[in-house]
Design a protein around this motif. Structure first.
Motif, PDB file in Angstrom:
ATOM      1  N   SER A  79      65.380  33.920  18.577  1.00 51.65           N
ATOM      2  CA  SER A  79      65.252  32.457  18.645  1.00 51.65           C
ATOM      3  C   SER A  79      64.677  32.003  19.980  1.00 51.65           C
ATOM      4  CB  SER A  79      66.622  31.805  18.447  1.00 51.65           C
ATOM      5  OG  SER A  79      67.301  32.360  17.356  1.00 51.65           O
ATOM      6  N   ARG A  80      64.591  32.934  20.904  1.00 52.30           N
ATOM      7  CA  ARG A  80      64.151  32.639  22.269  1.00 52.30           C
ATOM      8  C   ARG A  80      65.003  31.522  22.880  1.00 52.30           C
ATOM      9  NH1 ARG A  80      57.681  33.556  21.448  1.00 52.30           N
ATOM     10  NH2 ARG A  80      57.832  35.810  21.253  1.00 52.30           N
ATOM     11  N   VAL A  81      66.259  31.823  22.955  1.00 53.45           N
ATOM     12  CA  VAL A  81      67.226  30.890  23.525  1.00 53.45           C
ATOM     13  C   VAL A  81      68.026  31.642  24.589  1.00 53.45           C
ATOM     14  CG1 VAL A  81      69.252  29.469  23.075  1.00 53.45           C
ATOM     15  CG2 VAL A  81      67.391  29.539  21.412  1.00 53.45           C
ATOM     16  N   LEU A 140      69.517  23.379  23.365  1.00 55.93           N
ATOM     17  CA  LEU A 140      69.997  23.559  21.997  1.00 55.93           C
ATOM     18  C   LEU A 140      71.506  23.422  21.902  1.00 55.93           C
ATOM     19  CD1 LEU A 140      67.166  25.247  22.174  1.00 55.93           C
ATOM     20  CD2 LEU A 140      67.880  25.989  19.903  1.00 55.93           C
ATOM     21  N   ALA A 155      77.698  23.373  18.674  1.00 58.86           N
ATOM     22  CA  ALA A 155      76.956  24.377  17.918  1.00 58.86           C
ATOM     23  C   ALA A 155      75.554  24.499  18.510  1.00 58.86           C
ATOM     24  CB  ALA A 155      76.883  23.967  16.451  1.00 58.86           C
ATOM     25  N   VAL A 156      74.964  25.679  18.371  1.00 53.79           N
ATOM     26  CA  VAL A 156      73.634  25.912  18.920  1.00 53.79           C
ATOM     27  C   VAL A 156      72.610  25.655  17.815  1.00 53.79           C
ATOM     28  CG1 VAL A 156      72.144  27.528  20.139  1.00 53.79           C
ATOM     29  CG2 VAL A 156      74.627  27.697  20.385  1.00 53.79           C
ATOM     30  N   ALA A 157      71.816  24.615  17.992  1.00 55.11           N
ATOM     31  CA  ALA A 157      70.831  24.265  16.966  1.00 55.11           C
ATOM     32  C   ALA A 157      69.761  23.390  17.589  1.00 55.11           C
ATOM     33  CB  ALA A 157      71.502  23.531  15.807  1.00 55.11           C
ATOM     34  N   PRO A 158      68.554  23.411  16.996  1.00 51.95           N
ATOM     35  CA  PRO A 158      67.458  22.641  17.596  1.00 51.95           C
ATOM     36  C   PRO A 158      67.611  21.138  17.438  1.00 51.95           C
ATOM     37  CG  PRO A 158      66.729  23.692  15.569  1.00 51.95           C
ATOM     38  CD  PRO A 158      68.095  24.221  15.847  1.00 51.95           C
ATOM     39  N   ARG A 159      68.198  20.688  16.360  1.00 49.32           N
ATOM     40  CA  ARG A 159      68.414  19.263  16.136  1.00 49.32           C
ATOM     41  C   ARG A 159      69.679  19.104  15.304  1.00 49.32           C
ATOM     42  NH1 ARG A 159      64.676  19.349  18.979  1.00 49.32           N
ATOM     43  NH2 ARG A 159      62.816  18.016  19.099  1.00 49.32           N
ATOM     44  N   ARG A 160      70.227  17.879  15.288  1.00 47.17           N
ATOM     45  CA  ARG A 160      71.431  17.630  14.517  1.00 47.17           C
ATOM     46  C   ARG A 160      71.489  16.157  14.130  1.00 47.17           C
ATOM     47  NH1 ARG A 160      74.963  20.468  18.274  1.00 47.17           N
ATOM     48  NH2 ARG A 160      72.995  21.269  19.037  1.00 47.17           N
ATOM     49  N   ALA A 161      72.327  15.859  13.148  1.00 43.22           N
ATOM     50  CA  ALA A 161      72.520  14.468  12.701  1.00 43.22           C
ATOM     51  C   ALA A 161      74.000  14.245  12.467  1.00 43.22           C
ATOM     52  CB  ALA A 161      71.717  14.199  11.440  1.00 43.22           C
ATOM     53  N   THR A 162      74.781  14.599  13.444  1.00 45.12           N
ATOM     54  CA  THR A 162      76.233  14.454  13.351  1.00 45.12           C
ATOM     55  C   THR A 162      76.696  13.364  14.304  1.00 45.12           C
ATOM     56  OG1 THR A 162      76.412  16.255  14.941  1.00 45.12           O
ATOM     57  CG2 THR A 162      76.674  16.824  12.618  1.00 45.12           C
ATOM     58  N   ASP A 165      74.105  11.674  19.910  1.00 44.29           N
ATOM     59  CA  ASP A 165      73.971  12.929  20.656  1.00 44.29           C
ATOM     60  C   ASP A 165      74.902  12.831  21.861  1.00 44.29           C
ATOM     61  OD1 ASP A 165      73.308  15.188  21.967  1.00 44.29           O
ATOM     62  OD2 ASP A 165      71.160  14.779  22.114  1.00 44.29           O
ATOM     63  N   GLN A 186      65.859  26.532  25.469  1.00 42.73           N
ATOM     64  CA  GLN A 186      64.703  27.167  24.831  1.00 42.73           C
ATOM     65  C   GLN A 186      63.889  27.902  25.893  1.00 42.73           C
ATOM     66  OE1 GLN A 186      63.860  26.544  21.263  1.00 42.73           O
ATOM     67  NE2 GLN A 186      62.961  28.510  21.813  1.00 42.73           N
TER      68      GLN A 186
ATOM     69  N   ARG B 158      69.716   9.370  12.253  1.00 44.64           N
ATOM     70  CA  ARG B 158      68.946  10.480  12.836  1.00 44.64           C
ATOM     71  C   ARG B 158      68.112  11.172  11.762  1.00 44.64           C
ATOM     72  NH1 ARG B 158      71.233  10.925  18.037  1.00 44.64           N
ATOM     73  NH2 ARG B 158      69.826  12.571  18.677  1.00 44.64           N
ATOM     74  N   GLN B 251      56.924  29.281  17.764  1.00 44.62           N
ATOM     75  CA  GLN B 251      57.129  29.869  19.095  1.00 44.62           C
ATOM     76  C   GLN B 251      55.815  30.124  19.821  1.00 44.62           C
ATOM     77  OE1 GLN B 251      59.820  33.196  18.516  1.00 44.62           O
ATOM     78  NE2 GLN B 251      61.597  31.830  18.454  1.00 44.62           N
ATOM     79  N   ALA B 468      74.894  18.975   9.857  1.00 44.71           N
ATOM     80  CA  ALA B 468      73.920  18.012   9.328  1.00 44.71           C
ATOM     81  C   ALA B 468      72.674  18.065  10.194  1.00 44.71           C
ATOM     82  CB  ALA B 468      74.488  16.598   9.319  1.00 44.71           C
TER      83      ALA B 468
END
Lengths: 346, 516
Positions: A79-81, A140, A155-162, A165, A186, B158, B251, B468
């Motif tokens: 994931s290059r993280v 992330l 959590a490790v993720a590129p985007r979220r909708a919880t 932010d 990243q 979002r 990437q 989500a």
């Protein structure tokens, strides 16, 4: 240890040093120690300073020495993280990922010795890279210590909708709402080619227009800036690549629409401008809208543009007075938010 | 009810009698959004909670006045865009006033030079995009709900559009916001590109789902209409090979507008006509089971077949595993000619290396033509005594395969499940699961539905994923929100106390209220 400190022990934070006028200092090696220290400072109404290594005491402030909270926890090479502890400086972080053939993108000299934690606390905008974004953009996940003495998780993720932010509460808010203790950032494959393009324009607005056209055409330099050269303005760009664009300089010149200039001194000039010693000199800034750069630059000696965007640019002028921070409604909201956070805990 | 009557009178006095409704049809219509569980509740005979009134203020000042009136009486406000949310976020479960922002529909400013627009929250998505198109611009935000969703709804939840890999999610497009907070003040957030001291307020209001204030307008970044497009389609040996192509492109620093990879079942549903692949490919085939033909009505036999198939999800999912592992990958690159050519050429190289069989540009072109069809296909499935829903999660590339397999295993005993991978970033990607099930009656269906959701989100959290990616949390994910945020919940509580001291904004959403 710098003169003036007295060793001390406190049940809440462990070993620390104190000095007259409410100065204190503590070394933190673990995230939970940051949380404890923030709560300790909040209980006593102390400001928090993020430092690395010994410093002279600061009245009414807790110095948080984050040097022990350093290092690369892990790299996810698929994931290059990179998972980094937030006491790591940007230069250290770049060296750690470079050993894996990766990069964080350009690390300006002016932030090289800054701990990641401090950059997040300041909302650092000193790496305006079209290709890599600001240093604090590529996050992330961010774990933070709250002034209530607890740690968040993410959590490790590129985007979220919880919801909102929430991790943004620690970006740019000093330590009032918490401090980052570790981050997942990243990282990218290290470039195989790095060249510098220099393009000359008739003035500030023309140079900015050239930069805006380049953005619209999909060009993403690793770094760029503009400087005055006599009556002209020169746009300088660091073009990083994987070797598949041998004519990168020519294309950049064509797209921006200026005249190619000799880039001989460009890299050295940029490096000098980004030396940590020079940072304070050019930190004062003016944000100017598109079409208004010439007016904003008028009368400023040595003015440079370092954050070129579609809608304007940020001008830096050595020696200029920093614009005063006006305590507007949002600043008051920030204070109320910090108060609410503490009140909720109580 | 006296308090309610007085409030309604005050609202009418401020907003006008034509813009306040208390009659049953309007209150009924605003008693839910498009959360599928609401439909199951209705089928089970559970009465919805109706709002006291529906209000359509005409400008931010009227919004502020409505907020002040409600705050003074402690009456809840549920901000409402077009009601296309699928998580229950706009349900007025505590009654109160539904504040519909659709009269705030002005495109206040278009600045093609700066690449910015200022638009009000009630602007419908498709209308906005059409108006920008006339100016040679695009927002680049194309959710499948674009014809039935608003700018305000996108910001509140979002949202992500289908071209997010190039243009970003809605939170990436925000320059600043105009927000009415709980004190009735109309506030403008600091510009995201010129932040002063303090947190980035834009990112704290975006995604707040109406819990911190009413978003009335926003400045958003826009782009020139793309000069060129290149379409790609490949049949990949398996989903892992497809993911390798997506990851390689992102990437490398490319920004293809669309990267969509369908898993084996979703690819199979497309069947002999891979050109028909779009977000609703699987749903289209399920719908096909319900219809006597394209122009015929649903048949009892097909309903029975569908219920039988969905009534044995473990068996059906096991049968699915016997399908060929091949997966359809669709790509769209857009922008200026040089950039498009380079990005598409890299995709061709990556797909060839991963063993992809080229399908030409047909799948991408057809997807583009039909990409918004999905939102209108669910009712037939409910008519058959079944249900269908979706949920999207996201994680890093390294964790995606385990997340995908784990969720399928967990959800499989309850429902038929398929997925596609989309919304790619350099660090990871989203998985969009579609599931369908049935039950002996509406109550049993709801039980199965809840079990599937719980299993899916539990598994996502166990794999370290976010629960989500772009649908929001609303009510559907509320039970999982404390675990998702941990102690960061304290920030939310502090934000709530700061901007909504009376606790009137969309209570009970995102997080359950104390004591609930």
């Amino acid at each position: 240890m710098t003169d003036g400190w007295t060793p001390h022990h406190d049940g809440a934070v462990g070993d620390l040093w104190t000095a007259p006028q409410g100065a204190a200092r503590v070394e933190v090696a673990e995230p939970v120690a940051v949380a404890r220290a923030l709560a300790w400072a909040a209980d006593r109404g102390l400001q928090v300073q993020v430092v690395r290594g010994p410093r002279a005491p600061t009245p009414r402030a807790l110095q948080l020495d984050v040097a022990p909270l350093s290092g690369l926890v892990a790299v996810d090479e698929i994931s290059r993280v990179a998972h980094l502890r937030a006491g790591t400086t940007w230069a250290e972080a770049e060296a750690l990922v470079a050993a894996r053939g990766l990069t964080l993108g350009p690390v300006p000299g002016c932030v090289a010795d800054t701990p990641i934690m401090a950059s997040f606390a300041q909302g650092d905008r000193r790496r305006p890279s079209p290709a890599y974004g600001h240093l604090t953009d590529g996050v992330l996940a961010l774990r933070a210590a709250l002034p209530t003495g607890v740690l968040t998780r993410s959590a490790v993720a590129p985007r979220r909708a919880t919801g909102p932010d929430l991790a943004r509460c620690v970006v740019g808010a000093g330590a009032a709402l918490g401090l980052a203790v570790d981050v997942h950032l990243q990282v990218w494959a290290r470039p195989t080619t790095t060249v510098v393009a220099a393009v000359r324009f008739g003035g500030w607005d023309a140079a900015h227009d050239g930069a805006a056209v380049a953005l619209g055409e999909g060009l993403r330099p690793a770094w760029w800036c503009a400087r005055r050269r006599g009556r002209a303005v020169e746009l300088l760009a660091g073009l990083w690549g994987d070797g598949t664009e041998p004519d990168a300089v020519r294309r950049f010149v064509e797209v921006t629409g200026g005249d190619e200039a000799p880039p001989e001194d460009a890299q050295a000039w940029r490096d000098a401008r980004l030396d940590p010693a020079a940072a304070e000199a050019w930190w004062p800034q003016v944000v100017a809208p598109r079409g208004g750069l010439a007016a904003a630059a008028k009368g400023r000696r040595g003015v440079e543009a370092w954050d070129l965007r579609q809608a304007g640019a940020t001008l830096y002028a050595p020696g200029a007075a920093a614009p005063p921070f006006e305590r507007d409604a949002w600043a008051a909201s920030s204070d109320r938010l910090a108060h609410a956070l503490r009140a909720e805990e109580a | 009810m006296e308090d309610g009557t007085l409030l309604v009178e005050a609202l009418v006095a401020r907003v006008g009698p034509d813009h306040v409704r208390t009659d049953a049809p309007d209150r009924d219509a605003y008693s839910r959004d498009l959360w599928p569980r609401s439909q199951l509740e209705r089928l089970a005979g559970d009465p919805p909670t109706r709002p006291l009134a529906v209000v359509w203020p005409g400008d931010p000042a009227e919004v502020a006045e409505v907020v002040r009136l409600c705050a003074a009486r402690g009456v809840p406000i549920v901000p409402f865009g077009a009601g296309s949310g699928v998580c229950g976020g706009a349900r007025p479960d505590r009654g109160g006033v539904v504040l519909d922002v659709k009269r705030l529909k002005a495109l206040r400013r278009v600045d093609p030079v700066a690449g910015e627009i200022e638009v009000e929250a009630g602007m419908m998505g498709e209308l906005l995009e059409r108006r920008l198109e006339h100016r040679g611009l695009t927002l680049g935000h194309f959710p499948s709900s674009i014809v039935c969703s608003t700018v305000g709804g996108w910001l509140a939840g979002r949202s992500a559009g289908q071209c997010s890999s190039r243009y970003g999610k809605i939170e990436d497009m925000v320059v600043d916001l105009e927000v009415v907070t709980g004190d009735g003040a109309i506030r403008r957030t600091p510009r995201a590109d010129a932040l002063g001291p303090g947190p980035d307020w834009n990112q704290l209001f975006v995604g707040s789902e109406g819990t911190l204030g009413v978003i009335t307008a926003a400045t958003l970044r826009v782009h020139p209409q793309p000069a060129e497009r290149a379409f790609g389609g490949w049949l990949m040996p398996d989903y892992r090979a497809g993911l390798a192509v997506m990851r390689g492109a992102m990437q490398a620093g490319d920004r293809p507008a669309v990267l969509r990879l369908y898993d084996a079942l979703d690819t199979f549903m497309v069947g002999a006509n891979p050109h028909a692949a779009e977000g609703g490919g699987a749903l289209s085939r399920l719908k096909g089971l319900l219809s006597a033909g394209h122009d015929g009505g649903p048949s009892r036999l097909k309903h029975a077949v569908l219920r039988a198939v969905l009534g044995s999800p473990a068996l059906t999912n096991a049968a699915v595993r016997a399908l060929p592992a091949r997966c359809l990958l669709i790509t769209v690159c857009e922008g200026e000619a040089d950039e498009v050519a380079a990005a598409h050429a890299r995709l061709e190289r990556l797909a060839a290396t991963a063993g992809g069989q080229p399908l030409g540009e047909g799948p991408g072109r057809t997807w583009l033509a039909h990409r918004h069809d999905v939102s209108f296909k669910q009712s037939k499935i409910y008519e058959a005594g079944c249900f269908v829903d979706t949920f999207e999660v996201a994680t890093t590339w390294a964790r995606l395969p385990a997340l995908y397999e784990g969720v399928r295993r967990a959800v499989g005993p309850h429902v038929l499940v398929m997925a596609h991978f989309s919304h790619a970033y350099p660090g990871g990607c989203s998985i969009y699961f579609t599931f369908a099930g049935t039950g002996a009656d509406a109550v049993a269906m709801r039980r199965t539905y809840d079990a599937a959701w719980r299993a899916g989100l539990d598994t996502a959290q166990a794999h370290g994923a976010v629960i989500a990616h772009h649908h929001g949390a609303g009510l559907s994910r509320r039970a999982h929100m404390p675990a998702a945020h941990g102690e960061a919940r304290r920030w939310f509580d502090a934000l709530k106390a700061t901007f909504d001291p009376a606790g009137i904004f969309n209570p009970g959403k995102l997080f359950a209220e104390e004591g609930a």
